[in-house]
Design a protein around this motif. Structure first.
Motif, short mmCIF file in Angstrom:
data_model
loop_
_atom_site.label_atom_id
_atom_site.label_comp_id
_atom_site.label_asym_id
_atom_site.label_seq_id
_atom_site.Cartn_x
_atom_site.Cartn_y
_atom_site.Cartn_z
N LEU A 123 94.72 25.17 63.60
CA LEU A 123 93.90 26.23 64.21
C LEU A 123 94.11 27.56 63.51
N GLY A 124 95.33 27.82 63.07
CA GLY A 124 95.59 29.03 62.30
C GLY A 124 94.81 29.04 61.00
N LEU A 125 94.76 27.89 60.32
CA LEU A 125 94.03 27.81 59.06
C LEU A 125 92.52 27.94 59.26
N VAL A 126 92.00 27.27 60.32
CA VAL A 126 90.55 27.35 60.54
C VAL A 126 90.16 28.75 61.05
N THR A 127 91.08 29.44 61.70
CA THR A 127 90.84 30.85 62.06
C THR A 127 90.73 31.69 60.80
N ALA A 128 91.62 31.42 59.84
CA ALA A 128 91.55 32.11 58.55
C ALA A 128 90.21 31.83 57.87
N SER A 129 89.70 30.59 57.98
CA SER A 129 88.40 30.26 57.41
C SER A 129 87.30 31.12 58.04
N ALA A 130 87.33 31.21 59.38
CA ALA A 130 86.30 31.99 60.09
C ALA A 130 86.37 33.46 59.69
N VAL A 131 87.58 34.00 59.56
CA VAL A 131 87.74 35.41 59.19
C VAL A 131 87.21 35.65 57.78
N LEU A 132 87.53 34.73 56.85
CA LEU A 132 87.06 34.89 55.47
C LEU A 132 85.54 34.81 55.39
N VAL A 133 84.92 33.89 56.16
CA VAL A 133 83.45 33.80 56.21
C VAL A 133 82.86 35.11 56.76
N HIS A 134 83.48 35.65 57.80
CA HIS A 134 83.01 36.92 58.39
C HIS A 134 83.12 38.07 57.38
N LEU A 135 84.26 38.15 56.68
CA LEU A 135 84.47 39.25 55.73
C LEU A 135 83.48 39.20 54.58
N THR A 136 83.05 37.99 54.18
CA THR A 136 82.12 37.87 53.05
C THR A 136 80.67 37.84 53.49
N GLY A 137 80.44 38.05 54.80
CA GLY A 137 79.07 38.09 55.28
C GLY A 137 78.40 36.74 55.30
N GLY A 138 79.17 35.68 55.52
CA GLY A 138 78.59 34.34 55.63
C GLY A 138 78.19 33.71 54.32
N VAL A 139 78.73 34.22 53.21
CA VAL A 139 78.41 33.63 51.90
C VAL A 139 78.71 32.14 51.93
#
Length: 495
Positions: free
Chosen positions: A106-122
């Motif tokens: 869950l920590g890793l998939v949270t990091a995935s969600a944060v990275l997607v948010h930071l890049t604007g859904g690229v």
């Protein structure tokens, strides 16, 4: 009442069978999906340690991503906070395996969600989810895998509906977030399926390895023909019982264990006349009879050839002798081999474990008793006594001395004259071999001739006697008008 009557008559309520295609699909799913067997502890700990390192590594990665996308430092800290919170909670070794694995993924998939948010859904950033799902499946546990897939679907649907541009980078997804959440979930599920196939392949490899190890272990302890314990297992079991007996002070001799050694009389005749397949069938049948007779009183082993052993757990000499007599009795019944009846007796030797007995000593004693039983006749039982060992040791000592008797000059040839009754003239002589030992004195021919035959020394002795007799008779015949005749006894082993 009617229902009770029907149940009494044995009627059974049947559940309707599922359609055949459904059963096939269910069978395929059961075959493809893993059984859910967990990783071994050491493997899981090493694997989890790597996952935690990867999780903590994402903290600076998220901060760098925030800075790269133009966020202020405070915004970067806010973005990394949920990842850091889960990493802190997941790291202490206080959780069970399932909870710890679920928290780490869950920590890793949270990091995935944060990275997607930071890049604007690229779209390229979404591949991080696939990596996390693969890592989650590598735990070989349904909880972290399913929670990861559920998180991805929920995050794409809920956050995609509230703030679509933080999840997707195209307008259609912004208008239909749940549709694209389902599309992403499908791809995530396919990635998970690949992980499940790897998980199932690992389980199959483990099964094959376990079966191989079981087979190797079975071959190491079991006789391949009969399925009984083999000599190695018997040795280990005897030593185990001997150690247990040595640790118990004041044990009654009637409670000690014992060994019965059994040999099928004239077994070679079966192999020579009916063939080795029939001989093997006789051995299998003999082993089955022994198991039925012994039951829970002991353990049956095959030592090799037509030799079996029965390890009797307790009861001392009395119990072992009683079982031996029962074995003799059941061997009186005919065996059905190669389609016909075959009768074979068995000779049995009994040895009772003494203080400090070992497997080699107990087997030796039972073997001596068994050969004493064979010497007494077929289908007999003999119990070991110290006199048997003394006899064998004496025989071995004589055999060793006999091998060197010629070299030491202990052998001589005496001549028994054959005289003509009317004239008193010596017509011939019979050569007789004699052994005079420096310590034992004259050893009777009835003692050393059978010993020479069984040990193989008879050929050398026989040749020496023949040469010596011919030489001596030539000397004795020198002053005679008619040469002496000489007769020399020859063993059948020399022919």
């Amino acid at each position: 009442m009617l229902l009770a009557a029907q149940m009494t008559q044995g009627s059974v309520f049947s559940v309707p069978q599922l359609p055949k295609p459904v059963r096939r699909v269910a069978a395929f799913v059961r075959e493809v999906l893993p059984d859910g067997r967990p990783l071994p502890d050491d493997t899981w700990k090493a694997h989890h340690a790597v996952i935690l390192v990867v999780l903590w590594f994402h903290l600076p990665v998220v901060l760098i991503a925030a800075a790269y996308t133009g966020r202020e430092f405070a915004a970067g800290v806010l973005a990394v906070a949920p990842v850091a919170a889960v990493a802190v909670v997941a790291s202490p070794p206080v959780w069970g395996r399932r909870v710890a694995a679920t928290l780490a993924t869950l920590g890793l998939v949270t990091a995935s969600a944060v990275l997607v948010h930071l890049t604007g859904g690229v779209i390229e950033t979404h591949f991080h989810f696939f990596v996390v799902v693969a890592l989650a499946s590598s735990y070989h546990d349904w909880a972290p895998l399913l929670s990861t897939i559920g998180f991805v679907a929920a995050e794409h649907g809920i956050v995609g509906a509230i703030a679509p541009h933080s999840v997707y980078d195209h307008s259609d997804a912004a208008m239909h977030p749940w549709r694209w959440a389902a599309i992403h979930a499908m791809f995530i599920t396919l990635t998970a399926a690949a992980g499940l196939l790897g998980w199932r392949a690992t389980e199959k490899a483990q099964d094959a390895e376990r079966q191989l190890m079981d087979r190797v272990s079975d071959l190491a302890t079991r006789d391949e023909l009969t399925g009984l314990a083999n000599r190695r297992f018997l040795h280990a079991k005897i030593d185990e019982l001997a150690n247990e007996r040595a640790s118990r002070v004041g044990i009654d001799d009637d409670e000690t264990f014992s060994l019965i050694l059994l040999d099928i009389d004239d077994f070679k005749v079966i192999n020579d006349s009916l063939g080795h397949v029939a001989g093997d069938a006789l051995l299998v049948s003999a082993g089955e009879r022994l198991v039925r007779v012994i039951g829970a009183a002991g353990m049956v082993a095959r030592l090799g050839g037509d030799e079996f052993a029965v390890l009797v757990w307790r009861g001392g000499k009395r119990a072992a002798t009683r079982l031996a007599e029962r074995i003799v009795a059941v061997f009186h019944d005919e065996f059905v081999i190669a389609g016909g009846p075959v009768r074979r007796h068995a000779s049995l030797g009994v040895a009772v474990a003494g203080w400090g007995s070992s497997a080699s000593v107990l087997l030796r004693d039972a073997d001596l008793a068994m050969y004493a039983a064979k010497a007494a006749g077929k289908g007999m039982v003999a119990v070991y006594s110290t006199e048997m060992l003394a006899t064998v040791q004496q025989r071995l000592q004589r055999e060793n001395h006999l091998r060197h008797a010629l070299d030491r000059g202990e052998m001589s040839v005496h001549y028994q004259p054959v005289v003509e009754a009317a004239s008193g003239e010596v017509l011939a002589v019979e050569a007789l071999l004699r052994w005079t030992h420096p310590s034992w004195g004259d050893v009777l021919p009835s003692t050393f001739i059978p010993l020479a035959e069984s040990s193989g020394a008879i050929s050398q002795l026989g040749e020496w006697v023949l040469r010596r007799a011919c030489t001596d008779v030539m000397v004795l015949s020198a002053d005679r008008s008619k040469p002496l005749r000489v007769s020399v006894n020859v063993s059948v082993r020399q022919l």
